[in-house]
Design an enzyme around this catalytic site. Structure first.
Site, PDB file in Angstrom:
ATOM      1  N   LYS A 125       0.814  -1.230   0.000  1.00 37.25           N
ATOM      2  CA  LYS A 125       0.000   0.000   0.000  1.00 37.25           C
ATOM      3  C   LYS A 125       0.844   1.274   0.000  1.00 37.25           C
ATOM      4  O   LYS A 125       0.387   2.327  -0.428  1.00 37.25           O
ATOM      5  CB  LYS A 125      -0.894   0.015   1.249  1.00 37.25           C
ATOM      6  CG  LYS A 125      -2.057  -0.922   1.162  1.00 37.25           C
ATOM      7  CD  LYS A 125      -2.489  -1.412   2.524  1.00 37.25           C
ATOM      8  CE  LYS A 125      -1.683  -2.618   2.936  1.00 37.25           C
ATOM      9  NZ  LYS A 125      -2.194  -3.360   4.071  1.00 37.25           N
ATOM     10  N   GLU A 149      -4.932  -3.795  -7.473  1.00 42.06           N
ATOM     11  CA  GLU A 149      -6.237  -4.221  -6.950  1.00 42.06           C
ATOM     12  C   GLU A 149      -6.151  -4.640  -5.486  1.00 42.06           C
ATOM     13  O   GLU A 149      -7.073  -4.426  -4.715  1.00 42.06           O
ATOM     14  CB  GLU A 149      -6.771  -5.393  -7.794  1.00 42.06           C
ATOM     15  CG  GLU A 149      -8.156  -5.864  -7.408  1.00 42.06           C
ATOM     16  CD  GLU A 149      -9.201  -4.756  -7.484  1.00 42.06           C
ATOM     17  OE1 GLU A 149      -9.440  -4.226  -8.566  1.00 42.06           O
ATOM     18  OE2 GLU A 149      -9.782  -4.406  -6.424  1.00 42.06           O
ATOM     19  N   LYS A 224      -5.626   3.185   3.318  1.00 41.10           N
ATOM     20  CA  LYS A 224      -6.621   2.739   2.338  1.00 41.10           C
ATOM     21  C   LYS A 224      -7.607   3.865   2.022  1.00 41.10           C
ATOM     22  O   LYS A 224      -8.040   4.026   0.873  1.00 41.10           O
ATOM     23  CB  LYS A 224      -7.334   1.492   2.865  1.00 41.10           C
ATOM     24  CG  LYS A 224      -6.402   0.288   2.883  1.00 41.10           C
ATOM     25  CD  LYS A 224      -6.950  -0.856   3.707  1.00 41.10           C
ATOM     26  CE  LYS A 224      -6.033  -2.069   3.631  1.00 41.10           C
ATOM     27  NZ  LYS A 224      -6.317  -3.059   4.673  1.00 41.10           N
TER      28      LYS A 224
HETATM   29  N1  HSE Z   1      -3.058  -5.739   7.536  1.00 40.67           N
HETATM   30  C1  HSE Z   1      -4.063  -5.555   6.543  1.00 40.67           C
HETATM   31  C2  HSE Z   1      -5.418  -5.822   7.157  1.00 40.67           C
HETATM   32  C3  HSE Z   1      -3.798  -6.469   5.399  1.00 40.67           C
HETATM   33  O1  HSE Z   1      -5.460  -6.400   8.249  1.00 40.67           O
HETATM   34  O2  HSE Z   1      -6.432  -5.459   6.592  1.00 40.67           O
HETATM   35  C4  HSE Z   1      -4.630  -6.211   4.196  1.00 40.67           C
HETATM   36  O3  HSE Z   1      -4.418  -4.931   3.674  1.00 40.67           O
END
Ligand code: HSE
Length: 337
Positions: A125, A149, A224
């Site tokens: 990310k 993705e 995110k």
């Molecule tokens: N560490 C992240 C989570 C992994 O637990 O969502 C996936 O992006």
């Protein structure tokens, strides 16, 4: 044409990607005409193997499963760029650990690949959160493709849905559960496990980041949110500007109290268009049990997207996990080829 795949990072997700490629070789060819060789695997702990004609994948996986290392293969001892060039790769899969502040080491790996016209897929990310625009521009200048993705909701195709499935919609709001580790921990705490036990289990299951403080303090979800701000709203939001609270102060008592009152505690991430601009946040919220997000358990993620033409669309699916995330790499390499 034979696609030559280089893999940077061979932890849980990288290993699962090699497993999927090996298991699905015949299907990939028959259904998509996708022929490939893996010509490079490099991992800080496990070693570096390069063969422009293709590494013996069965032998490499056997060694990984038995010894968790490539040290039994002849090692290539060059820089990342030398290794990449020797591999003659046409695709780089970048799955080194995420650093949301610098994007490194993935950012340098990706720039090296794109500037040589090598297509890139990543689940890391950091580079997307730090430099999505710069990387996209570089890819276009160099005639390479760039897909990621797996950076949000692992292999659940949220990014593809936003970019293509919802083309023409105006998005007003995105709200959901975007971190699998914290949702797993909160679910297990509701079932009586302690915070420490649940975190240990989440790490064992491959959900948590290499440094799990990124998950529990809300940084991963904030990264995110920043990525989705760019994809859904074409706005650059820095991870540090997301209003962020993690789950470290959520106690078992608080979870019990909420449950008794008909609520579940969830770490909610969101983006909302307001008169003052795009509001980006990550925070624990009490969600009434009648709400669809309340019943999303374990490492599952869910997101509701509020649009003009479709109203609300909710996508629920895996948000973390080794094979689930490797699936995103698979879908990207097929799409790019
Ligand atoms: N560490 C992240 C989570 C992994 O637990 O969502 C996936 O992006």
């Amino acid at each position: 044409m034979i696609n030559k795949i280089a893999l940077a990072g061979c932890g849980n997700v990288g290993t699962a990607f090699l497993e999927l490629l090996h298991k699905k070789r015949a299907l990939l060819d028959e259904k998509y005409g996708f022929k490939f060789e893996v010509t490079m695997v490099t991992d800080l702990m496990k070693g570096t193997v390069v063969d422009p004609n293709g590494i013996d994948l069965a032998a490499a996986l056997d060694m990984l499963h038995k010894k968790n290392s490539f040290k039994g293969f002849p090692q290539f001892d060059g820089s990342f760029v030398e290794t990449l060039e020797k591999s003659e790769a046409t695709i780089l899969a970048e799955v080194t650990p995420t650093d949301l502040k610098t994007g490194e080491p993935g950012l340098s790996h990706i720039k090296a690949a794109l500037s040589r016209g090598i297509n890139v897929t990543m689940t890391n990310k950091g580079p997307v959160a730090v430099a999505a625009d710069e990387l996209q521009k570089l890819a276009e200048e160099c005639g390479a493709k760039l897909r990621y993705e797996g950076v949000v909701m692992s292999g659940t195709p949220l990014i593809d849905m936003l970019r293509h499935g919802m083309a023409g919609c105006a998005i007003q709001k995105i709200e959901g559960i975007l971190n699998g580790t914290t949702n797993y921990i909160l679910s297990q705490m509701t079932n009586g496990m302690t915070y420490a036990e649940a975190l240990e289990k989440a790490t064992e299951l491959g959900y948590a980041e290499a440094d799990p403080s990124g998950d529990v303090e809300g940084w991963d979800a904030a990264g995110k949110v920043a990525i989705l701000a760019k994809i859904a709203f074409d706005k650059i939001i820095h991870v540090g500007d997301v209003k962020r609270t993690g789950i470290t102060d959520v106690t078992p008592e608080k979870i019990k109290e909420s449950l008794a009152a008909g609520y579940r505690v969830k770490l909610i991430a969101g983006l909302e268009v307001t008169p003052l601009g795009l509001y980006a946040y990550v925070q624990p919220k009490e969600i009434h049990i009648s709400h669809p997000l309340a019943s999303v358990e374990g490492a599952t993620n869910a997101v509701t997207i509020t649009t003009d033409n479709l109203g609300d669309v909710t996508l629920i699916g895996p948000g973390a996990g080794r094979t689930e995330t490797a699936q995103a790499l698979l879908t990207d390499v097929i799409a790019m080829a």
